[in-house]
Design a protein around this motif. Structure first.
Motif, PDB file in Angstrom:
ATOM      1  N   LYS A  29      55.328  28.119  22.351  1.00  0.00           N
ATOM      2  CA  LYS A  29      54.021  27.664  22.843  1.00  0.00           C
ATOM      3  C   LYS A  29      53.602  26.375  22.147  1.00  0.00           C
ATOM      4  O   LYS A  29      54.101  26.044  21.062  1.00  0.00           O
ATOM      5  CB  LYS A  29      52.962  28.748  22.685  1.00  0.00           C
ATOM      6  CG  LYS A  29      52.705  29.229  21.277  1.00  0.00           C
ATOM      7  CD  LYS A  29      51.640  30.316  21.311  1.00  0.00           C
ATOM      8  CE  LYS A  29      51.267  30.846  19.940  1.00  0.00           C
ATOM      9  NZ  LYS A  29      50.686  29.911  19.005  1.00  0.00           N
ATOM     10  N   ASN A  30      52.666  25.682  22.818  1.00  0.00           N
ATOM     11  CA  ASN A  30      52.149  24.443  22.233  1.00  0.00           C
ATOM     12  C   ASN A  30      51.578  24.721  20.840  1.00  0.00           C
ATOM     13  O   ASN A  30      51.045  25.808  20.598  1.00  0.00           O
ATOM     14  CB  ASN A  30      50.960  23.914  23.064  1.00  0.00           C
ATOM     15  CG  ASN A  30      51.368  23.378  24.397  1.00  0.00           C
ATOM     16  OD1 ASN A  30      52.359  23.801  24.968  1.00  0.00           O
ATOM     17  ND2 ASN A  30      50.583  22.447  24.916  1.00  0.00           N
ATOM     18  N   ASP A  32      48.751  24.928  18.347  1.00  0.00           N
ATOM     19  CA  ASP A  32      47.336  25.115  18.693  1.00  0.00           C
ATOM     20  C   ASP A  32      46.405  24.904  17.505  1.00  0.00           C
ATOM     21  O   ASP A  32      45.193  25.009  17.636  1.00  0.00           O
ATOM     22  CB  ASP A  32      47.100  26.485  19.346  1.00  0.00           C
ATOM     23  CG  ASP A  32      47.598  27.609  18.459  1.00  0.00           C
ATOM     24  OD1 ASP A  32      47.975  27.335  17.306  1.00  0.00           O
ATOM     25  OD2 ASP A  32      47.594  28.768  18.939  1.00  0.00           O
ATOM     26  N   TYR A  33      46.977  24.583  16.342  1.00  0.00           N
ATOM     27  CA  TYR A  33      46.091  24.364  15.194  1.00  0.00           C
ATOM     28  C   TYR A  33      45.443  22.974  15.254  1.00  0.00           C
ATOM     29  O   TYR A  33      44.525  22.679  14.516  1.00  0.00           O
ATOM     30  CB  TYR A  33      46.847  24.603  13.876  1.00  0.00           C
ATOM     31  CG  TYR A  33      47.842  23.533  13.494  1.00  0.00           C
ATOM     32  CD1 TYR A  33      47.532  22.560  12.548  1.00  0.00           C
ATOM     33  CD2 TYR A  33      49.115  23.487  14.083  1.00  0.00           C
ATOM     34  CE1 TYR A  33      48.442  21.588  12.192  1.00  0.00           C
ATOM     35  CE2 TYR A  33      50.031  22.526  13.727  1.00  0.00           C
ATOM     36  CZ  TYR A  33      49.691  21.582  12.785  1.00  0.00           C
ATOM     37  OH  TYR A  33      50.594  20.612  12.434  1.00  0.00           O
ATOM     38  N   PRO A  35      43.517  21.064  18.204  1.00  0.00           N
ATOM     39  CA  PRO A  35      43.032  21.394  19.553  1.00  0.00           C
ATOM     40  C   PRO A  35      43.633  20.516  20.654  1.00  0.00           C
ATOM     41  O   PRO A  35      44.000  21.015  21.719  1.00  0.00           O
ATOM     42  CB  PRO A  35      41.512  21.202  19.450  1.00  0.00           C
ATOM     43  CG  PRO A  35      41.211  21.319  17.993  1.00  0.00           C
ATOM     44  CD  PRO A  35      42.428  20.896  17.242  1.00  0.00           C
ATOM     45  N   ALA A  38      47.014  21.723  21.914  1.00  0.00           N
ATOM     46  CA  ALA A  38      46.956  22.964  22.710  1.00  0.00           C
ATOM     47  C   ALA A  38      46.657  22.662  24.172  1.00  0.00           C
ATOM     48  O   ALA A  38      47.013  23.437  25.055  1.00  0.00           O
ATOM     49  CB  ALA A  38      45.896  23.894  22.131  1.00  0.00           C
ATOM     50  N   SER A  39      46.018  21.505  24.431  1.00  0.00           N
ATOM     51  CA  SER A  39      45.582  21.202  25.800  1.00  0.00           C
ATOM     52  C   SER A  39      46.626  20.434  26.619  1.00  0.00           C
ATOM     53  O   SER A  39      46.433  20.170  27.793  1.00  0.00           O
ATOM     54  CB  SER A  39      44.286  20.380  25.742  1.00  0.00           C
ATOM     55  OG  SER A  39      44.596  19.072  25.280  1.00  0.00           O
TER      56      SER A  39
END
Ligand code: GLN
Length: 317
Positions: A29-30, A32-33, A35, A38-39
């Motif tokens: 997964k991307n 995410d820490y 932001p 994560a997008s």
């Protein structure tokens, strides 16, 4: 690889093999820490090969610009290496793998608060603290200029990515203060983390990344601009660091399986270099546990295998 027409065909089929292997690689997964990361669309995927004599081959979403992240560590190290030399780099930062995650605090504690490797966050922060300059802006401008020279075009920092990272970089600030307490942060720690965070926020596309790698492959000469952008005598030290720590805790597996110096970033970029020949770059945001692009690793590995490139193999093997 034989004649230039043969080589063109070989590289085209390597790109195809890389794209196929990347598309077949699922999971992860991307990051995410941060932001912003994560997008990013997790399905984006690009692959590029650039030869040391400037032939360019690209596939997939090669126009998409992503955050350089930790791949920036390589080029700031190149700049600082030129400034203070390889012995001082080893003395002030270190030259060995940590065997621990890229932002590990334990790695620092196990080594008397010294970074060990210039390619983990602690070592990269120490490296940034050695960039000459009177202010954060001056240091950052020098780093960005170095990234531009390697990429051969006018790169820029993304204000959006930088803001996203600056608001979530407490862990890196903690690392900088630990370095400071051990005498291994060579400029003001707050300013140093600011510049480090900015250097991770440069936008590059897959072709830029391959050009940066091809410049290392060509002994410091950018194959597109033909400019000598770093001292050829230091390139092998940079590649040795990439081999030892470029994929963090996966670096050993990568050396065992692929045998090329490489560097990844949590933005999804990954770069591998075959000295004297070419660089292979890939981008795709989904990461494994170590922080390396899943599709990117599969694509680079398949492309390198298709070309028979592995530093540890004799050409006939
Ligand atoms: N900016 C990121 C960080 O400092 C870079 C990490 C990476 O790409 N591995 O955490």
């Amino acid at each position: 690889m034989g004649s230039s027409t043969g080589m063109k065909a070989d590289i085209e089929s390597a790109l195809k093999a890389g794209m196929e292997a990347g598309r077949a690689a699922h999971g992860g997964k991307n990051a995410d820490y941060i932001p912003y990361l994560a997008s990013v669309d997790p399905e984006l995927f690009s692959l590029a090969i650039i030869t040391a004599d400037g032939q360019v081959y690209t596939e997939g979403d090669c126009d998409y610009a992503f955050a350089i992240e930790s791949i920036s560590k390589v080029f700031t190290l190149a700049m600082v290496m030129e400034h203070i030399g390889p012995d001082a780099v080893r003395d002030k930062i270190g030259d060995s793998p940590t065997g621990l995650p890229f932002n590990s605090i334990i790695a620092l504690e196990l080594n008397n608060d010294k970074p060990l490797s210039p390619l983990v966050n602690a070592g990269a922060i120490a490296t940034v603290s050695l960039v000459p300059g009177e202010s954060a802006d001056e240091c950052f401008e020098a780093i960005l200029q170095c990234q531009r020279e390697f990429a051969g075009r006018d790169l820029a920092m993304s204000a959006e990515i930088n803001a996203s990272e600056q608001s979530t970089n407490a862990h890196n600030r903690a690392i900088a203060w630990l370095l400071e307490s051990a005498g291994a942060c060579y400029s003001d720690p707050v300013r140093t983390v600011d510049v480090y965070t900015r250097q991770c926020s440069t936008l590059i596309n897959c072709k830029d990344l391959a050009t940066m790698g091809a410049t290392l492959a060509a002994g410091g000469i950018n194959p597109l601009t033909k400019r000598q952008v770093m001292d050829a005598r230091y390139v092998h030290y940079i590649l040795a660091e990439m081999m030892m720590e470029g994929l963090y805790t996966a670096s050993g597996d990568w050396a065992y399986e692929v045998g090329l110096p490489a560097k990844s970033g949590v933005g999804g970029g990954i770069l591998a270099v075959m000295p004297g020949q070419l660089a292979i770059a890939a981008f795709s945001p989904r990461l494994d546990e170590a922080g390396n692009s899943i599709r990117g690793q599969a694509a680079v590995k398949a492309a390198a295998a298709s070309l028979g490139l592995n530093l540890f193999k004799a050409p006939c093997q």
